[in-house]
Design a protein around this motif. Sequence first.
Motif, mmCIF file in Angstrom:
data_model
loop_
_atom_site.group_PDB
_atom_site.id
_atom_site.type_symbol
_atom_site.label_atom_id
_atom_site.label_comp_id
_atom_site.label_asym_id
_atom_site.label_seq_id
_atom_site.Cartn_x
_atom_site.Cartn_y
_atom_site.Cartn_z
ATOM 1 N N ASN A 33 -2.765 -2.156 15.629
ATOM 2 C CA ASN A 33 -1.402 -1.796 15.219
ATOM 3 C C ASN A 33 -0.607 -1.152 16.357
ATOM 4 O O ASN A 33 0.604 -1.330 16.460
ATOM 5 C CB ASN A 33 -1.446 -0.843 14.022
ATOM 6 C CG ASN A 33 -1.835 -1.557 12.748
ATOM 7 O OD1 ASN A 33 -1.799 -2.791 12.683
ATOM 8 N ND2 ASN A 33 -2.210 -0.797 11.722
ATOM 9 N N ARG B 193 2.816 -2.763 17.249
ATOM 10 C CA ARG B 193 4.017 -1.953 17.094
ATOM 11 C C ARG B 193 4.859 -1.957 18.388
ATOM 12 O O ARG B 193 6.078 -2.064 18.341
ATOM 13 C CB ARG B 193 3.611 -0.524 16.722
ATOM 14 C CG ARG B 193 4.780 0.366 16.295
ATOM 15 C CD ARG B 193 4.258 1.697 15.800
ATOM 16 N NE ARG B 193 3.470 1.563 14.584
ATOM 17 C CZ ARG B 193 4.011 1.454 13.370
ATOM 18 N NH1 ARG B 193 5.332 1.473 13.228
ATOM 19 N NH2 ARG B 193 3.243 1.320 12.312
ATOM 20 N N LYS C 167 -0.946 -10.180 12.809
ATOM 21 C CA LYS C 167 -0.957 -9.112 13.804
ATOM 22 C C LYS C 167 -1.669 -9.569 15.083
ATOM 23 O O LYS C 167 -1.191 -9.341 16.198
ATOM 24 C CB LYS C 167 -1.630 -7.865 13.242
ATOM 25 C CG LYS C 167 -0.827 -7.143 12.178
ATOM 26 C CD LYS C 167 -1.598 -5.933 11.652
ATOM 27 C CE LYS C 167 -0.829 -5.214 10.560
ATOM 28 N NZ LYS C 167 -1.585 -4.044 10.029
ATOM 29 N N ASN D 222 8.569 -1.074 11.173
ATOM 30 C CA ASN D 222 7.709 -0.752 10.026
ATOM 31 C C ASN D 222 7.801 -1.821 8.939
ATOM 32 O O ASN D 222 6.795 -2.190 8.322
ATOM 33 C CB ASN D 222 8.089 0.604 9.442
ATOM 34 C CG ASN D 222 7.665 1.753 10.347
ATOM 35 O OD1 ASN D 222 6.796 1.584 11.205
ATOM 36 N ND2 ASN D 222 8.265 2.918 10.168
ATOM 37 N N SER D 223 9.021 -2.310 8.713
ATOM 38 C CA SER D 223 9.197 -3.306 7.655
ATOM 39 C C SER D 223 8.432 -4.581 7.960
ATOM 40 O O SER D 223 7.951 -5.267 7.047
ATOM 41 C CB SER D 223 10.678 -3.628 7.468
ATOM 42 O OG SER D 223 11.200 -4.315 8.600
ATOM 43 N N ASP E 294 4.283 -3.719 8.179
ATOM 44 C CA ASP E 294 3.713 -3.447 6.853
ATOM 45 C C ASP E 294 3.481 -4.711 6.041
ATOM 46 O O ASP E 294 2.654 -4.729 5.111
ATOM 47 C CB ASP E 294 4.633 -2.494 6.073
ATOM 48 C CG ASP E 294 4.620 -1.080 6.651
ATOM 49 O OD1 ASP E 294 3.724 -0.781 7.465
ATOM 50 O OD2 ASP E 294 5.526 -0.300 6.305
ATOM 51 N N SER E 295 4.231 -5.763 6.386
ATOM 52 C CA SER E 295 4.105 -7.010 5.622
ATOM 53 C C SER E 295 3.182 -8.020 6.290
ATOM 54 O O SER E 295 2.936 -9.098 5.747
ATOM 55 C CB SER E 295 5.487 -7.647 5.442
ATOM 56 O OG SER E 295 6.014 -8.056 6.704
#
Length: 973
Positions: free
Chosen positions: A353, A357, A49, A38-39, A42-43
Motif C-alpha cells: 500500500n 499510495r 494494487k 484513498n477513494s 480502498d476500492s
Amino acid sequence: MFKKFLFLIILLNGVFLKAQNVDPLKTLDSIAQTQWVNSIIDSMTVEEKIGQLFMVAAYSNKDVVHEKFIENLIKKYHIGALIFFQDQPLKQAKLTNKYQALSKYPLLVGIDGEWGLNMRLKSTFRFPWNMTLGAVQNNSLITDFGVQVAKHCNRMGIHMNFAPVVDVNINPNNPIIGNRSFGENPENVAQKSIAFSKGLQSLNVLASAKHFPGHGDTETDSHLALPVIDFTKERLDSVELYPFKQIINEGVAGIMVAHLCVPNLEPNKALPSSLSKPIVTGLLQQELGFNGLVITDAMNMKASANFSSSQEINLAAILAGNDLLDVPLNIPETVERFKKALASGELTEERLNHSVRKILKTKYWAGLNNYKPIEIEHLIEDLNTVEDELLHRELVENSITLLKNEEVIFPVQNLDKKKIAYVKLGDADNDSFVTMLNNYEKVDVVTATNLDELIVKLEPYNLVIVGFHKSNKNPWKNYKFKDRDLVWLQEIARSNNIILDVFASPYSLLQIKTFENIEGLVVSYQNSKVSQEISAQMIFGAVEAKGKLPVSIKKSFSEGHGLTSLSLNRLGYSIPEDVGLSSEKLKRIDSIANIVLKDEMAPGLQVLVARKGKVVYNKSFGYHTLEKKTLVKNSDVYDIASLTKILASLPLIMELEEQETISLESTIGQLLPKFKNTNKDTLTVKEVLSHYGRLHAWIPFYIHTLDSISKKPSHEYYSEQRSKNYALKVADHLYLRSDYKDTILNIIAKEDQRKKIGYKYSDLSYYIFKDYLEGYYKKDLAKLTESHFYKSLGANRTTYLPLNKFAKSEIVPTEKDDYYRFQLVHGYVHDMGAAMQGGIGGHAGLFSNANDIAKIMQMYLQKGYYGGKRYFQPKTIDKFNHRYYAENKVRKGVGFDKPQIKEKEKATCGCVSDSSFGHSGFTGTYTWADPESEIVYVFLSNRIFPTASNMGLVRKNIRTDIQQFIQDAIIEE
C-alpha cells in the motif's frame, strides 16, 4: 570552538530535516489529493494494487501483436504505468488514448527524454545533450529547457520524464553516460539538474533524477553487465551522491535507482544497487530523506536481469524500497510471486500500500485525476515550435567554448589580409559549417589524398580552419579522432596558423598530444546544423563565446575553463522570432515572389531581411532566365544597377569628405578643372548628390556611336578585337575606342542644364565623380572599392567586371539587347553608359548578391562600424543621410534615397521612418535600411529580362509591397 561545532551540527541537522520534511508529491490541494488516493486504494483488489507497480515498455513502431499484448496487461493485470519507446508521436498519441480508455485507473505514462522527446520519438524536437548544456553558464536557460520539454510531454500525454541524468562523469571512458552527463563538477551537475527538474515540474511533469547512487565513474555499461563503483563513503558523498542530495533538497519528485555494484554501500557484491535495501531504503529514503517516487532502472538490463529470475528480482526491488518497476519482465509470473509473498508475509500489504499510495499521489500530482485524451490535430506542429528553435539556438550559443586564442586569432579580423582555407577531419557532415563560413568570407575547402599534397595546397593560405566533425545521431556515437586525423592535424598546425573547431565530445581532445601549435581552439560539442552555423558565426565575430568546459582535458585545460571573445558587429544569421519578426508573416514574401515568377515579372529574384544585426530571411526564387535551366542560388550575383551609387561611389566620396579632401560645398569646377567655366562649374557636391543640380536625368551616349543606317555599333567606334586603341570592353566581341571615356565627359560638360530648378534624378554626377575619384587615387573604381571596402567587409561576392572573378553560371543575365549590343547581356553591365566606360561606372556596373549588400547596408546602419573596423564616423553617416532641400520637396539625402515627401512618389512603402535610407535600381533591384526598426532589406532581380519593357515589377510596386510585409511582420513587444 565547541559553540562553532555545535552550530555546524545544528545547521547540518537543519538541512537533513529539510530533506526529511520535503514531500515533493504533495499538491497544494493536498486534502483533495488524499481523498482521491484513498477513494481509489480502498476500492482496489490485491491484483489491482500489484499491477500499479509495473511500468511496462510500449512501442509505437510494433505490430498489432504487441498492441494486443499491452491491452491484455492493462485489462487482466491492471498495470499502472507505461513507458513508451520508439517511434512516431502520432501513433503513440493514438495508442495512449486507446490504452487509457481500456484502463480502469488512469495510466502513468513515462519516457526517456533527456534531450527532449526526440530521444525516443521521430518528428519531435531535439535539444542539445547534457554535456553541451554543462558548458552553459546561465542556468535559467536550463530551466527554460525543462519547461519546453514539459510542454511537449504535456502535449503527448506523458507525465514522467526519466531525466535529468545526475551522474557526475568523472571517467572519460564511461561507455554509457559520457555526453549524457552535465560534466565532472558535482556542483555544476547539481545546479544544472535542479534547473532542468524545476522546469519540468513547473508544468507537472515528474522529473526522475538518475542513476542513483551515481553511474559516472565506470567503464561498464549496465545494459550489458554489472558495473562496479568501488569508492569510499567519503568519495561517494563528495562526488556521486552530492548532486542527488542537492536535487532532493530542491524537491525533485522522482529518483531512478541504477543497477550498480557499490561495495561500500551494499556488502553483497552480486546484488545490484536497485535491489539493495541499504541503498534504496537506508541511504536514499532514510539518510537522504527522499519522500518522492522511487523507480528502478529498466529491469530488463543485464546488470539486474542476470541476478535471478524476473519475478524474483521484481520482488526484490520492491522489498528493497522501490515503488515503481521500470520495464519489468514476466508480469504474469511476477503477479503470482507477489501473491505468494503476501500470503507468506514476505511482502506485507502495508508495504504494498505504501508504494501504491505514492504512485496514486503521483498520478494526482500529474493531473490524472482529471484525465483528458490527447488531441491529435496539429500534434507535430506543437512538438516543433518556434520557441523550441529559439531556445535551441540560445543554448548552443551559450555552450560553445573557446579554449585557446593565441595572438587573438579568434574571431577572425582584418579580412583584407586573410586568405582562408578549410580542412575537414572526421567522418560526418560539415555542409552547414562551410556554407556559413562563406557567408562571411571566401573560405576554400582544401582536400588531398595524402598529407604531403595537403601541406603544399595550404601554402598560399595564412589561416586554416580545421573542422572535426563526428556523428550527431546520438550521444553514444564514437567521437574519437582516427590516427590519421591526429597526424594530419599536427602537421597542418605545425605549418599554418589554425583554428581547430571540434564538433564532438570534448573528451576527443584527450587524444591530442600537444596543443602547442594550435593557435585557436573551439569546442562546439555537437555536429548539429545549428551548432555548425553558430560556431561559424562565432569564428567571424558575429556571436561571442560564452561557454565553459564541463570536463577537464588532462593538464591542458581545466574544468570550468573558457575564454570570452570579441564581438566584431558582423551580421549574424538566425530565425525571425529571434529579432522580433514573425516567420508566419514573412511567408507572404514567398507568396509574392511566386506571383512575380508566375506573371514573368522577372525570371528569378533574391530577397534578404535582417533585423538587429541578424539575417533572418535570405531566399532565392526562380531561374536565371525564362528558359528555366539554372536555378537562382543565394550566392549568385546580379547586376545591381543604380545601387552602385550608394555601394561604390558614395562610400569613396564620404571617405574623402571625412578626410577633408572635399566637402559638401566643394564645387565641380574645383574638383575637376575640365568643368571649370562650364555650366557645371559652381554646382556643389551637396547639390548634385541630392539631385538638385539641374542636371539632366541621363544622356544616351551609345546612340551617337551607332551606324546611322544599320543602327548597329559603328566601325568608327568599335572593334571585335581588343587593342590599345579599342580597350573598353562593352560585351562579347565588342570593344569601344579607348578615348571615348573623355568624349563622354566632354559631352556632359557641354550639355545644357535644365532650366527648371528643383529635384530631378540624374546619373550624370556619378560620371563626374568617377573621373574625380579615379584621378585622385590613380586607380579605377573596381580596385578602389575592393581595397577600401569590399575585401575588409567580407563582401567577396561584390565586384565590377564579374567575369574576371566568377564563372558565368554564377552571374544572372540581364537583357536580350536588340538595340545596342545585339546579344544577351550576361556578365556585362546592362547600363549602356557604364558599359561604354569598360563596365566600371560610378552610377552602375557593380554586381553583387543580397548577402553582400546587406553587409554594406548594415555597416551604414551601425554608423560606419562593421567587422571590428570603423569605416566612417557616425557624424559622416548622419551628414550624408540628411535632406538638405526638404523645404523644396526634395526627398533625397546626399547620395542616399530617402522616403517620399510628395504623395505621388513611391520610393518606399510609406511605412518606414524618415531616418531610413536606401536606393533602387533599373534592373529590378532595391535595398533599404531603417535605423528605427533596425531592418535591412535587399531585393535583387533581373526584371528587364527578356527586355527592359518588362515593367510588371515596377507597375505592381512589388519591391515596396515586400517592404510593407516586412514592416507588418514586426511583433509588437
